[in-house]
Design a protein around this motif. Sequence first.
Motif, PDB file in Angstrom:
ATOM      1  N   PHE A   1       0.800  -1.245  -0.002  1.00 28.55           N
ATOM      2  CA  PHE A   1       0.091  -0.048  -0.152  1.00 28.55           C
ATOM      3  C   PHE A   1       0.975   1.309   0.018  1.00 28.55           C
ATOM      4  CE2 PHE A   1      -2.043  -3.293   2.310  1.00 28.55           C
ATOM      5  CZ  PHE A   1      -3.293  -3.641   1.825  1.00 28.55           C
ATOM      6  N   GLU A   2       0.557   2.328  -0.825  1.00 28.44           N
ATOM      7  CA  GLU A   2       1.334   3.486  -0.929  1.00 28.44           C
ATOM      8  C   GLU A   2       0.368   4.664  -1.350  1.00 28.44           C
ATOM      9  OE1 GLU A   2       5.201   5.035  -3.331  1.00 28.44           O
ATOM     10  OE2 GLU A   2       5.047   2.998  -2.889  1.00 28.44           O
TER      11      GLU A   2
ATOM     12  N   GLY B   1       4.130   7.716   1.824  1.00 33.26           N
ATOM     13  CA  GLY B   1       4.089   6.663   2.860  1.00 33.26           C
ATOM     14  C   GLY B   1       3.804   5.404   2.171  1.00 33.26           C
ATOM     15  N   PHE B   2       4.209   4.445   2.814  1.00 35.61           N
ATOM     16  CA  PHE B   2       4.128   3.061   2.350  1.00 35.61           C
ATOM     17  C   PHE B   2       4.075   1.906   3.452  1.00 35.61           C
ATOM     18  CE2 PHE B   2       8.462   3.883   2.806  1.00 35.61           C
ATOM     19  CZ  PHE B   2       9.005   2.949   3.402  1.00 35.61           C
ATOM     20  N   TRP B   3       3.333   0.768   3.067  1.00 34.39           N
ATOM     21  CA  TRP B   3       3.225  -0.175   4.211  1.00 34.39           C
ATOM     22  C   TRP B   3       2.977  -1.389   3.151  1.00 34.39           C
ATOM     23  CZ3 TRP B   3       1.049   0.198   9.274  1.00 34.39           C
ATOM     24  CH2 TRP B   3       0.849  -1.109  10.050  1.00 34.39           C
ATOM     25  N   THR B   4       4.211  -2.356   3.526  1.00 33.69           N
ATOM     26  CA  THR B   4       4.225  -3.471   2.749  1.00 33.69           C
ATOM     27  C   THR B   4       4.474  -4.796   3.793  1.00 33.69           C
ATOM     28  OG1 THR B   4       5.605  -2.344   0.976  1.00 33.69           O
ATOM     29  CG2 THR B   4       5.785  -4.835   0.895  1.00 33.69           C
ATOM     30  N   GLU B   5       3.580  -5.867   3.388  1.00 28.06           N
ATOM     31  CA  GLU B   5       3.908  -7.211   4.153  1.00 28.06           C
ATOM     32  C   GLU B   5       3.829  -8.192   3.068  1.00 28.06           C
ATOM     33  OE1 GLU B   5      -0.027  -7.544   5.991  1.00 28.06           O
ATOM     34  OE2 GLU B   5       0.289  -5.872   7.681  1.00 28.06           O
ATOM     35  N   ILE B   6       4.752  -9.047   3.772  1.00 33.08           N
ATOM     36  CA  ILE B   6       5.272 -10.258   2.812  1.00 33.08           C
ATOM     37  C   ILE B   6       5.195 -11.602   3.515  1.00 33.08           C
ATOM     38  CG2 ILE B   6       7.405 -11.361   1.698  1.00 33.08           C
ATOM     39  CD1 ILE B   6       8.567  -8.387   1.365  1.00 33.08           C
TER      40      ILE B   6
ATOM     41  N   LYS C   1       6.323 -14.160   8.021  1.00 32.86           N
ATOM     42  CA  LYS C   1       5.862 -12.837   7.660  1.00 32.86           C
ATOM     43  C   LYS C   1       6.813 -11.724   8.008  1.00 32.86           C
ATOM     44  CE  LYS C   1       1.735 -10.314   7.370  1.00 32.86           C
ATOM     45  NZ  LYS C   1       0.253 -10.157   7.761  1.00 32.86           N
ATOM     46  N   VAL C   2       6.675 -10.814   7.044  1.00 36.39           N
ATOM     47  CA  VAL C   2       7.704  -9.644   7.338  1.00 36.39           C
ATOM     48  C   VAL C   2       6.764  -8.291   6.744  1.00 36.39           C
ATOM     49  CG1 VAL C   2       9.599  -8.084   6.112  1.00 36.39           C
ATOM     50  CG2 VAL C   2       9.927 -10.570   6.918  1.00 36.39           C
ATOM     51  N   ARG C   3       7.101  -7.201   7.778  1.00 38.83           N
ATOM     52  CA  ARG C   3       6.338  -6.199   7.509  1.00 38.83           C
ATOM     53  C   ARG C   3       7.208  -4.874   7.333  1.00 38.83           C
ATOM     54  NH1 ARG C   3       4.712  -3.408  12.308  1.00 38.83           N
ATOM     55  NH2 ARG C   3       6.787  -2.311  11.772  1.00 38.83           N
ATOM     56  N   VAL C   4       7.133  -3.988   6.433  1.00 36.91           N
ATOM     57  CA  VAL C   4       8.125  -2.854   6.162  1.00 36.91           C
ATOM     58  C   VAL C   4       7.056  -1.795   6.066  1.00 36.91           C
ATOM     59  CG1 VAL C   4       9.796  -1.733   4.863  1.00 36.91           C
ATOM     60  CG2 VAL C   4       9.893  -4.213   5.067  1.00 36.91           C
ATOM     61  N   ARG C   5       7.214  -0.716   6.884  1.00 35.33           N
ATOM     62  CA  ARG C   5       6.270   0.406   6.590  1.00 35.33           C
ATOM     63  C   ARG C   5       7.080   1.623   6.982  1.00 35.33           C
ATOM     64  NH1 ARG C   5       2.822  -0.213  12.282  1.00 35.33           N
ATOM     65  NH2 ARG C   5       4.629   0.191  13.710  1.00 35.33           N
ATOM     66  N   GLY C   6       6.809   2.884   6.413  1.00 34.09           N
ATOM     67  CA  GLY C   6       7.547   4.193   6.755  1.00 34.09           C
ATOM     68  C   GLY C   6       7.020   5.221   5.724  1.00 34.09           C
ATOM     69  N   PHE C   7       7.914   6.340   5.704  1.00 31.74           N
ATOM     70  CA  PHE C   7       7.439   7.284   5.036  1.00 31.74           C
ATOM     71  C   PHE C   7       8.747   8.254   4.211  1.00 31.74           C
ATOM     72  CE2 PHE C   7       7.452   8.838   9.407  1.00 31.74           C
ATOM     73  CZ  PHE C   7       8.323   9.989   9.452  1.00 31.74           C
TER      74      PHE C   7
END
Length: 807
Positions: free
Chosen positions: A574-575, A593-598, A622-628
């Motif tokens: 999501f971005e 801003g972004f939110w990535t789930e793997i 599962k991995v999650r990367v989020r930020g701005f």
Amino acid sequence: MSLSTLTLALLAGTSPIAATAAPLPEDPPAAAVAAEDPQAQDGQNVKDDGTIVVTARRRQERVQEVPIAVTVVNGNDLANAGNYNVNRLQQQQPTLQFYSSNPRNSAINIRGLGAPFGLTNDGIEQGVGFYVDGVYIGRVGASTFDFVDVGQVEVLRGPQGTLYGKNTTAGAVNITTRPPAFSPEGRVEATYGRYNFLQLKGSVSGPLIGDTVAARLSTSFTRRDGTIHNVATGEDLHRQQNFGVRGQVLVRAAPNLDITLAGDFNVQNPLCCVQVYARVGATQRPLNRQYAALAAAFNYTPPSLNPFDRVTDLDADINSRQEIGGASLVANWDIGPATITTVSAWRYWDWQPANDRDFVGLPITIKSQNPSQQTQVSQEIRIASNGNRRLQYTAGAFVFHQKINTQGSQVQGPAASRWLLNPSSANANNPAVLNGLTSTNTISFDNTSFALFGKLNWEILPGLRIQPGLRLNYDEKSGSYSAVVTTSTGSTTLNNDQLGVLAPQSYAPHFSAWNVSGDVTLSYDFSPDVHGYLTYARSFKSGGINLSGLPLNATNTGVDLSVQTVKPERVNHFEAGLKTQFLDRRLTVNLAGFWTEIDDYQATVNNGQITVIRGYLANAGKVRVRGFEWDSSFRPSERGSLYFNGAFTDAKYVRFTNAPCPPELSGGSPALNGATPAPAGTPGLSPLVCDISGQILPGISKWSFSFGGEVNAPVAGGELYFGYDGSYRSKFSSNPSRSRYTDIDGYSLSNFRLGWRQGDLNIFGWVRNAFGQDYFELLSTQSGSTGLVVGQPGEPRTYGVTVSKRF
């Protein structure tokens, strides 16, 4: 060049741009525009209104309107900053990470995603695509060449599979070189600096047959003395010795048809790559088999306990020679309502290394190397609509095939028995048991990919666009791994201690799968200079096969064939982004801003075997990367400019219950049948695996920045200028499972330049890492759970002078 052109060129060249898109009307083929436009020849693809043009979405568009988080750096800014390869480019791009213990073991990550941290395993995909003039480069090791006559670099963040031939789940690096010109022109550049750094670049271009055929020839040579001294051999390691040449012929076969034939050859012959003593940490191995006791037993002392003295005493051969080359044929055919593009390419990569993988001046592992030869062929065909602003499309097909052959070898020396075997073994102090033990590995890899992809851009209301994309993808991977282990006498009959260090094995993994992925973007033009977008992408990173050897099974009677393959990663991304310009476009402020789930994240594990150098691949839960991110540039006048870009990245394992344990929880006897492991750093029982759910991913700084600017004044008929480029990244982990011994402290780097330019002449002095910051690029642990931590120091302070001239 007008002030508006200069302003926007500088903004695009120094700042990551993330924008929302209205395609340009009636775009001609990219090669034709670039060949006719003198500003494009200067490394800036610029329209008449001063707008920077990119091809991030496989068509020419104004960069500030493209609904993708994309960075644009032109060739001139790369040269001025001294960023002549991917490793240095990351200092300008807060969201780009490049890690390399040697060219083969390299990884390009964007927002912390792309490739698992650790030694390379050929059997998996890279999550960040690397393209040169539309040609996909299949191995990251083949992307380490010096930039030759680069026009601009685009760094795209987030999944790009519906626009690019190869499926990429983390982003893409898209390099465009300067095309042939129909007006004669040439460029020369010479640089000399500290450590006898010498870099020469040159290019010539012009017509061969009237206005029908033009050519360009570009070349680059780089050499530098080594920055790490080997007291054992007297050699200076980490030298540079690179040569590259690239030729292009552009044929204007018809007014609406351009064909470009290109070929390149690069050779690098550095004495690298080494890691030096950094520190020692306590493990769970018996004390008399940890580093301090082992070093004392051999009466060994490293040449320095300060890694930034930059000395080593390695006693094995060191080399990282590689050749990279290939040819491509690109055609752009404008058929009126659309442009058809074909990209045909063949490439090769020949890697000839030599390493000392025990990292010390003792004969423990006296050889560990994996020479590899890779070849690839690819074919891409696309059709992209022209002209209609309300409804546009891009559709394509892509076929890719590569083969890799590797001839690995690992040889143990007379110190291996004491260093690697546990004291409970009767052979622990018998040098003859492991001395000369040799594993000869034959590895092959065959990979075929096929894809259909497409994307629409529909303006459903004035300024409001929806852009759905879809990809159908097939991947097939097959390979073989054979390791023959012999003793010093040539015998293949091994005892248990020898089997525990180098295990013979042979297996032939295979993986194939179809998948469908897609994305959708909603964008809106609030005004001509304010654009916003929302994106959702559902993507897949192809599954893979393990080609670095498998762990032993539970009874140590063979290898565990259940882990030959790894499942595909499943990505939900999501971005949201906002791009703005103010003050007649002198001020740019862009936010994303972004939110990535793997799910089924591909990671490196090691099954608790303390003597292995290379781990194998498995799927984390599962991995999650989020930020701005933010990008800001300001040019108050033609006499000055500023930029400040940054990223906050929060990346963690949401679920990883069978992870490799960090050094402080490794090295002891396995805690079987529910036994309680010893405390961290205390000799005793060690857990078989560790639950690192909630821990941070390796290699990712929570905060990273790039900042700087330039001021100038008229002097002596030209322009005197002073420039500064700075970067900062906060602490990050350098181990797949975080350890207090392998965290790398945050650091900042400062680069200055002072020069004078007039017309086509530019002369400037420069200093990189001006304040002599001591920092590590990466840290590693020695195999055997001895507690030794070694590091690869970053570049020291360097300085020099550059002279460039266009004619």
